[in-house]
Motif scaffolding. Sequence first.
Motif, PDB file in Angstrom:
ATOM      1  N   THR A 109       0.853  -1.175  -0.071  1.00  0.00           N
ATOM      2  CA  THR A 109       0.000   0.124   0.050  1.00  0.00           C
ATOM      3  C   THR A 109       0.980   1.357  -0.038  1.00  0.00           C
ATOM      4  N   GLY A 110       0.414   2.298  -0.518  1.00  0.00           N
ATOM      5  CA  GLY A 110       1.309   3.525  -0.464  1.00  0.00           C
ATOM      6  C   GLY A 110       2.362   3.501  -1.680  1.00  0.00           C
ATOM      7  N   THR A 138       0.178  -3.831  -5.898  1.00  0.00           N
ATOM      8  CA  THR A 138      -0.043  -2.684  -5.127  1.00  0.00           C
ATOM      9  C   THR A 138      -1.339  -2.491  -4.898  1.00  0.00           C
ATOM     10  N   SER A 180      -4.213   0.726  -3.563  1.00  0.00           N
ATOM     11  CA  SER A 180      -4.487   2.264  -3.088  1.00  0.00           C
ATOM     12  C   SER A 180      -5.711   2.103  -2.202  1.00  0.00           C
ATOM     13  N   ARG A 182      -7.119   4.667  -0.734  1.00  0.00           N
ATOM     14  CA  ARG A 182      -7.436   5.978  -0.403  1.00  0.00           C
ATOM     15  C   ARG A 182      -8.934   6.157  -0.853  1.00  0.00           C
ATOM     16  N   HIS A 213       2.618  -2.264   4.519  1.00  0.00           N
ATOM     17  CA  HIS A 213       1.689  -0.975   4.720  1.00  0.00           C
ATOM     18  C   HIS A 213       2.536   0.100   4.812  1.00  0.00           C
ATOM     19  N   ALA A 252       0.966   3.148   2.963  1.00  0.00           N
ATOM     20  CA  ALA A 252       0.063   4.304   2.906  1.00  0.00           C
ATOM     21  C   ALA A 252       0.099   5.016   4.157  1.00  0.00           C
ATOM     22  N   GLU A 308       3.277  11.057   4.920  1.00  0.00           N
ATOM     23  CA  GLU A 308       4.792  10.753   4.936  1.00  0.00           C
ATOM     24  C   GLU A 308       5.508  11.886   6.009  1.00  0.00           C
ATOM     25  N   THR A 357      -4.497   2.671   9.159  1.00  0.00           N
ATOM     26  CA  THR A 357      -3.661   1.662   9.446  1.00  0.00           C
ATOM     27  C   THR A 357      -4.473   0.472  10.097  1.00  0.00           C
TER      28      THR A 357
END
Length: 298
Positions: free
Chosen positions: A6-7, A29, A31, A33, A48, A50, A53, A73
Amino acid sequence: MRILITGASGFVGRNLKHLFEQEGVEIRTLSVREAGWQLDDTCDALVHLAGIEKDSGTVDSEEEYFKVNAYLTEEVFKAFLKSDIRDFIFISSIKAVVDSSDHIVTEQTPAKPVTPYGKSKLLAEELLSKISLPAGKRLFILRPCLIHGPGDTGNLKTLYKIAEKGIPYPFAAIENRRSYLAIDNLRSVIQQLIQNPDLSSSTFNVSDDEPISTASLVDLMYKTLHKSPRSLNIPAGLIKSITKVFSAVGLDLVEEKIGKLTSNLEVSNAKIKSALGIDKLPLSAEEGLIKTIKSFKK
């Protein structure tokens, strides 16, 4: 081996995907979001990444850090528990523990995060750790220090631009010790964790084997650029006075940037190396930094 990330659109995710694929690892991968996301049950592990940052100042509120870095998360982790995926690897941050320290940071160092980013990462760790794991599943929480590699646009890139333009580094008088983490070493650690079925769930700090001072890092940049190092030895006391002035007039960001350059943050990776049964990571701190610096030149 098949890994779900993810991310993967971020700096770390892009680099990990590329490095894993070079090793012949199949990468999927995801997403998270958008609504309706689902985990790929055919994967062996979920990495994980995502989240928000950095403490970039672009987030509207502190609550956004906790919404994305902690509670999202937790949501992904609960989906993992219902899936057939064996390993959940959460990329937390050493900022969940400290931003700086005059002592070597280990897994026993009391967590005292100071920023919304660090506090949200620590909350995520706590949310995951309190959930009982069913048999056959593992949770690895990794706390990397500053990750660098191709495409890095953070503090290392800023220092590189200073060296590239021949601007003297002003804080050479301060011999601090800071740990970094080459993206290649992070990839190696993740892969070895997944490939070792005898390891139990745990939390690990992740860093390169050797710390380096910021002044030495800048010298390394000059060396890689084939230029003579240029620096100024401003006394430490004067630097502290300057940062206080910036803070007093409301320029806290300047004070924070100077603090990151001059403070200590040495992180021990002894626990992760002991768990993996290795003496050192693939790249030394200098080798990893040179690789990143050369990517800036391109």
